[in-house]
Design a protein around this motif. Structure first.
Motif, PDB file in Angstrom:
ATOM      1  N   THR A  37       0.810  -1.223   0.000  1.00  0.00           N
ATOM      2  CA  THR A  37       0.000   0.000   0.000  1.00  0.00           C
ATOM      3  C   THR A  37       0.842   1.270   0.000  1.00  0.00           C
ATOM      4  O   THR A  37       0.324   2.357  -0.255  1.00  0.00           O
ATOM      5  CB  THR A  37      -0.923   0.017   1.233  1.00  0.00           C
ATOM      6  OG1 THR A  37      -0.126  -0.088   2.420  1.00  0.00           O
ATOM      7  CG2 THR A  37      -1.912  -1.154   1.179  1.00  0.00           C
ATOM      8  N   SER A  38       2.127   1.148   0.285  1.00  0.00           N
ATOM      9  CA  SER A  38       3.007   2.317   0.277  1.00  0.00           C
ATOM     10  C   SER A  38       3.219   2.791  -1.161  1.00  0.00           C
ATOM     11  O   SER A  38       3.601   2.001  -2.038  1.00  0.00           O
ATOM     12  CB  SER A  38       4.358   1.962   0.904  1.00  0.00           C
ATOM     13  OG  SER A  38       5.344   2.912   0.547  1.00  0.00           O
ATOM     14  N   GLU A  40       5.536   4.716  -2.363  1.00  0.00           N
ATOM     15  CA  GLU A  40       6.936   4.629  -2.778  1.00  0.00           C
ATOM     16  C   GLU A  40       7.315   3.194  -3.142  1.00  0.00           C
ATOM     17  O   GLU A  40       8.071   2.965  -4.089  1.00  0.00           O
ATOM     18  CB  GLU A  40       7.857   5.170  -1.680  1.00  0.00           C
ATOM     19  CG  GLU A  40       7.709   6.661  -1.428  1.00  0.00           C
ATOM     20  CD  GLU A  40       7.828   7.483  -2.707  1.00  0.00           C
ATOM     21  OE1 GLU A  40       8.793   7.249  -3.476  1.00  0.00           O
ATOM     22  OE2 GLU A  40       6.957   8.338  -2.949  1.00  0.00           O
ATOM     23  N   GLU A  41       6.793   2.229  -2.397  1.00  0.00           N
ATOM     24  CA  GLU A  41       7.043   0.829  -2.750  1.00  0.00           C
ATOM     25  C   GLU A  41       6.404   0.490  -4.092  1.00  0.00           C
ATOM     26  O   GLU A  41       6.999  -0.206  -4.926  1.00  0.00           O
ATOM     27  CB  GLU A  41       6.485  -0.096  -1.667  1.00  0.00           C
ATOM     28  CG  GLU A  41       7.328  -0.212  -0.418  1.00  0.00           C
ATOM     29  CD  GLU A  41       6.809  -1.304   0.491  1.00  0.00           C
ATOM     30  OE1 GLU A  41       7.309  -2.441   0.394  1.00  0.00           O
ATOM     31  OE2 GLU A  41       5.886  -1.023   1.285  1.00  0.00           O
TER      32      GLU A  41
END
Length: 252
Positions: A37-38, A40-41
């Motif tokens: 959910t990040s 950036e990930e």
């Protein structure tokens, strides 16, 4: 977190021949299943799906200030439609294959021709999947600074830098070497291969994966040549079979 989905997300690769909608659907499904959910990930996994360093760097710079995942996907789709993955560009990492023998332009030995020399032998080796010794970076010619990511039109001048050693493909008279430095003798003209006189000089079109080309040394005005003995030299008139080469993006 689903370990299998996470593994598949780490391994997913974008194939320009694949339908974009199918790829995005698969990517989003893996993110959901792996509970990524990040933002950036998600950006990182999407960038890592690309094999081409140039397009990855372009997208990374565009993603930097974006804080909405839907917009990240839109940017990805827009750039990938706009940026033909089959084109070879300044900064591309490529392998160069000899059409007649099926061997790759290589800098395998990496042994100076004599003590303290900056020159070492190149050859035309390896008939299977290319190894690290066969990867070259398409670079600006000596004396110029080209923009990484710019396409290379026919009759453009380039240099070729060996990825592992940093040596430049270089010619002295009829001999071809790897040179730990740069000079005018490291400049190469990318021409279409043709059997029609005069067509070599047609600047139309962009160098692409699989195009049959000749690489002409600018200083010596002779084309790159190889034959069954694995040696690489400058020879021929540019029209014969032993002057024919084609490039592929390394890793594809």
């Amino acid at each position: 977190m689903n370990a299998s989905a996470l593994h598949n997300l780490r391994c997913i690769q974008y194939n320009p021949k694949e339908d974009m909608t199918d790829f995005i659907s698969k990517f989003l499904s893996l993110c959901r299943t792996a509970n990524i959910t990040s933002l950036e990930e998600q950006k990182t996994y999407l960038l890592n799906s690309l094999l081409d360093d140039n397009i990855r760097n372009i997208l990374a710079s565009k993603f930097r200030n974006v804080d909405d995942f839907d917009w990240v996907i839109r940017l990805f789709q827009g750039i990938m439609y706009e940026y033909p993955m089959h084109q070879i560009r300044y900064g591309s990492k490529i392998t160069i294959k000899h059409c007649s023998t099926g061997n790759f332009l290589s800098h395998g030995e990496q042994i100076p021709i004599e003590t303290d020399s900056q020159l070492s032998k190149v050859s035309c080796d390896g008939m299977s999947r290319p190894a690290a010794n066969e990867i070259w970076i398409v670079s600006s010619p000596y004396g110029e600074n080209k923009v990484p990511g710019d396409p290379i039109h026919y009759n453009s001048i380039i240099s070729l830098k060996h990825e592992t050693t940093g040596g430049s493909l270089h010619a002295t008279e009829n001999n071809v070497w790897s040179f730990m430095g740069r000079s005018e003798n490291s400049n190469w003209l990318v021409r279409r291969h043709t059997t029609e006189p005069g067509y070599h000089n047609d600047p139309n079109g962009v160098w692409a994966i699989g195009d049959i080309i000749i690489l002409e040394n600018v200083s010596n005005k002779l084309p790159l040549y190889s034959n069954d003995n694995h040696n690489v030299s400058l020879d021929g008139d540019g029209y014969e079979e032993n002057n024919k080469w084609y490039a592929e993006i390394a890793g594809q």
